[in-house]
Design a protein around this motif. Structure first.
Motif, PDB file in Angstrom:
ATOM      1  N   GLU A  53       0.646  -1.446  -0.180  1.00 31.73           N
ATOM      2  CA  GLU A  53      -0.209   0.238  -0.244  1.00 31.73           C
ATOM      3  C   GLU A  53       0.992   1.553  -0.243  1.00 31.73           C
ATOM      4  O   GLU A  53       0.402   2.282  -0.640  1.00 31.73           O
ATOM      5  N   GLN A  54       1.687   0.972   0.465  1.00 36.51           N
ATOM      6  CA  GLN A  54       2.428   2.063   0.907  1.00 36.51           C
ATOM      7  C   GLN A  54       3.064   2.591  -0.709  1.00 36.51           C
ATOM      8  O   GLN A  54       3.629   3.876  -1.029  1.00 36.51           O
ATOM      9  N   ALA A  55       3.596   1.827  -1.500  1.00 38.57           N
ATOM     10  CA  ALA A  55       4.757   1.444  -2.461  1.00 38.57           C
ATOM     11  C   ALA A  55       3.442   2.053  -3.773  1.00 38.57           C
ATOM     12  O   ALA A  55       3.990   2.685  -4.513  1.00 38.57           O
ATOM     13  N   ASN A  56       2.132   1.806  -3.235  1.00 36.71           N
ATOM     14  CA  ASN A  56       1.088   2.243  -4.403  1.00 36.71           C
ATOM     15  C   ASN A  56       0.957   3.689  -3.594  1.00 36.71           C
ATOM     16  O   ASN A  56       0.619   4.662  -5.163  1.00 36.71           O
ATOM     17  N   GLN A  57       0.991   4.655  -2.722  1.00 35.34           N
ATOM     18  CA  GLN A  57       0.921   5.865  -2.269  1.00 35.34           C
ATOM     19  C   GLN A  57       2.188   6.759  -3.309  1.00 35.34           C
ATOM     20  O   GLN A  57       1.807   7.414  -3.797  1.00 35.34           O
ATOM     21  N   VAL A  58       3.241   5.789  -2.912  1.00 38.49           N
ATOM     22  CA  VAL A  58       4.784   6.849  -3.222  1.00 38.49           C
ATOM     23  C   VAL A  58       4.714   6.882  -5.105  1.00 38.49           C
ATOM     24  O   VAL A  58       5.094   7.797  -5.672  1.00 38.49           O
ATOM     25  N   LEU A  59       4.255   5.816  -5.565  1.00 40.13           N
ATOM     26  CA  LEU A  59       3.987   6.022  -7.175  1.00 40.13           C
ATOM     27  C   LEU A  59       3.282   6.244  -7.123  1.00 40.13           C
ATOM     28  O   LEU A  59       3.065   7.104  -8.906  1.00 40.13           O
ATOM     29  N   GLY A  60       2.118   6.804  -6.961  1.00 43.74           N
ATOM     30  CA  GLY A  60       0.441   7.158  -7.632  1.00 43.74           C
ATOM     31  C   GLY A  60       1.255   9.064  -7.137  1.00 43.74           C
ATOM     32  O   GLY A  60       0.679   9.866  -7.921  1.00 43.74           O
ATOM     33  N   LEU A  61       1.367   8.665  -6.251  1.00 46.79           N
ATOM     34  CA  LEU A  61       1.681  10.532  -5.970  1.00 46.79           C
ATOM     35  C   LEU A  61       2.274  11.061  -6.825  1.00 46.79           C
ATOM     36  O   LEU A  61       2.959  12.651  -7.018  1.00 46.79           O
ATOM     37  N   CYS A  62       4.279  10.073  -7.057  1.00 44.98           N
ATOM     38  CA  CYS A  62       5.443  10.746  -8.382  1.00 44.98           C
ATOM     39  C   CYS A  62       4.246  10.717  -9.705  1.00 44.98           C
ATOM     40  O   CYS A  62       4.936  11.397 -10.242  1.00 44.98           O
ATOM     41  N   ALA A  63       3.516   9.883  -9.944  1.00 40.41           N
ATOM     42  CA  ALA A  63       3.001   9.434 -10.808  1.00 40.41           C
ATOM     43  C   ALA A  63       2.444  11.201 -11.863  1.00 40.41           C
ATOM     44  O   ALA A  63       2.528  11.488 -12.261  1.00 40.41           O
ATOM     45  N   VAL A  64       1.206  11.123  -9.823  1.00 43.01           N
ATOM     46  CA  VAL A  64       0.645  12.572 -10.577  1.00 43.01           C
ATOM     47  C   VAL A  64       1.339  13.819 -10.985  1.00 43.01           C
ATOM     48  O   VAL A  64       0.790  14.372 -10.978  1.00 43.01           O
ATOM     49  N   GLY A  65       2.219  13.860  -9.579  1.00 42.51           N
ATOM     50  CA  GLY A  65       2.839  14.937  -9.596  1.00 42.51           C
ATOM     51  C   GLY A  65       3.758  15.489 -10.259  1.00 42.51           C
ATOM     52  O   GLY A  65       4.116  15.860 -11.406  1.00 42.51           O
ATOM     53  N   GLY A  66       4.964  14.327 -10.530  1.00 37.75           N
ATOM     54  CA  GLY A  66       5.869  13.920 -11.707  1.00 37.75           C
ATOM     55  C   GLY A  66       5.255  13.931 -12.411  1.00 37.75           C
ATOM     56  O   GLY A  66       5.761  14.408 -13.991  1.00 37.75           O
ATOM     57  N   GLY A  67       4.289  13.295 -13.278  1.00 37.67           N
ATOM     58  CA  GLY A  67       3.992  13.197 -14.898  1.00 37.67           C
ATOM     59  C   GLY A  67       3.147  14.409 -14.972  1.00 37.67           C
ATOM     60  O   GLY A  67       3.582  14.541 -15.950  1.00 37.67           O
ATOM     61  N   ILE A  68       2.484  14.930 -14.638  1.00 37.57           N
ATOM     62  CA  ILE A  68       1.840  16.652 -14.953  1.00 37.57           C
ATOM     63  C   ILE A  68       2.278  16.997 -14.878  1.00 37.57           C
ATOM     64  O   ILE A  68       2.364  17.966 -16.402  1.00 37.57           O
TER      65      ILE A  68
END
Length: 337
Positions: A156-171
């Motif tokens: 769950e922590q891994a998904n949260q980290v990747l989700g935040l990196c994807a939405v922040g870094g990706g956008i």
């Protein structure tokens, strides 16, 4: 497998038609930003997938089966909105900017692919796109497992980290790429290629640090930076692809690109990273010398951090992507894109 294949059919059609359609609504000088706005949906959707999937997919909540049902609802809504889109004239925006008639002459399949496969700028752009897709495809599939098995985070922590990196870094990366490319177009020839080449090469540095670092803050920050830099090319590469080909071949060209980036990109990397990781785990007592040496240099244990070793392919692919974009810039077509 059938369900995933069906989703892929719809996604492939969407990815093929949409960029060409957008090029018929906007002039060449604005396409970097326009493509970035459109392709920002990828990191945004990825982030939503990680966050909602990690939350609702837990056994104590909805579980994986019912969570997957949620995927279909946005697709049904999108299908309905398609009826509100007007059909533009092919090449109208090219004519508006250059003052030249583009024409809509029908080209046969064989002739169409001959034109595309002799366009060196288009080929290098496609191959560069495939190389960065190789890296990002491996990240999307294996990063949750990598962060939990090699870095010690919970799923769950891994998904949260990747989700935040994807939405922040990706956008951030996708939008920045379009803005930078459009502004540089007024000053530099081949600006789209330059932005793609430089951002892809720079992305390799934080990605390598993220894979090799054992410091939680360092590898999370570097994942964010790597994603941001990798996504910078998202808008410019699609803009350059539609700019490099005639209006009447854009859908064909983008269809071929979709095949190239998945067959040579994430279609290979997701399997290859998994295979290398499994092979390292099975042969940990008799690893080749160069693997042991590589692990020692990068402070990685090939016997236990198998995914980290396998994911070293990512920064290599990013550098290769940058080189291919740079070669595309040197072609006659690239200099006028």
């Amino acid at each position: 497998l059938v369900a995933r294949s069906s989703v892929g059919i719809g996604e492939a059609n969407y990815a093929t038609i949409a960029p060409g359609l957008l090029s018929d609504f906007f002039v060449k000088s604005r396409r970097g930003l326009i493509m970035s706005v459109f392709f920002v949906a990828i990191p945004l959707g990825t982030a939503i997938g990680y966050l909602t999937g990690g939350h609702f997919g837990a056994p104590e909540r909805l579980g994986w089966r019912h969570t997957l049902y949620l995927v279909g609802l946005p697709g049904l809504l999108m299908a309905l909105t398609a009826y509100a889109i007007r059909e533009p004239k092919r090449g109208a925006m090219d004519e508006a900017e250059t003052g030249k008639k583009g024409g809509e002459k029908t080209v046969g399949i064989v002739e169409g692919y001959r034109v595309l496969l002799t366009n060196r700028g288009y080929l290098f752009a496609s191959l560069g796109y495939a190389a960065i897709t190789f890296a990002l495809g491996a990240l999307v599939v294996w990063a949750p497992k990598w962060l939990s098995s090699d870095k010690g985070l919970t799923v769950e922590q891994a998904n949260q980290v990747l989700g935040l990196c994807a939405v922040g870094g990706g956008i951030l990366g996708t939008m920045a790429g379009g803005i930078i490319a459009d502004r540089l177009t007024k000053r530099i020839r081949g600006a789209f290629f330059w932005v793609c080449a430089v951002s892809s090469m720079l992305a390799a540095i934080p990605t390598l640090i993220a894979i090799t670092s054992s410091n939680k803050t360092v590898y999370i920050v570097c994942v964010f930076l790597g994603v941001t830099l990798a996504f910078i090319s998202n808008g410019p590469v699609n803009a350059v692809l539609v700019n490099l080909v005639p209006a009447n071949l854009r859908t064909t060209a983008l269809g071929l690109v979709v095949v190239i980036i998945h067959v040579l990109g994430d279609g290979i990397s997701t399997w290859l990273v998994g295979w290398i990781s499994t092979w390292l785990a099975r042969t940990k007592d008799s690893l080749p010398g160069f693997i042991v040496t590589l692990g020692n240099i990068l402070h990685l244990d090939p016997g236990t951090q198998t995914l980290s070793i396998a994911l070293l392919l990512m920064p290599v692919a990013m550098v290769v992507s940058g080189v291919l974009y740079w070669l595309g810039l040197k072609t006659p077509e690239g200099k006028t894109s």
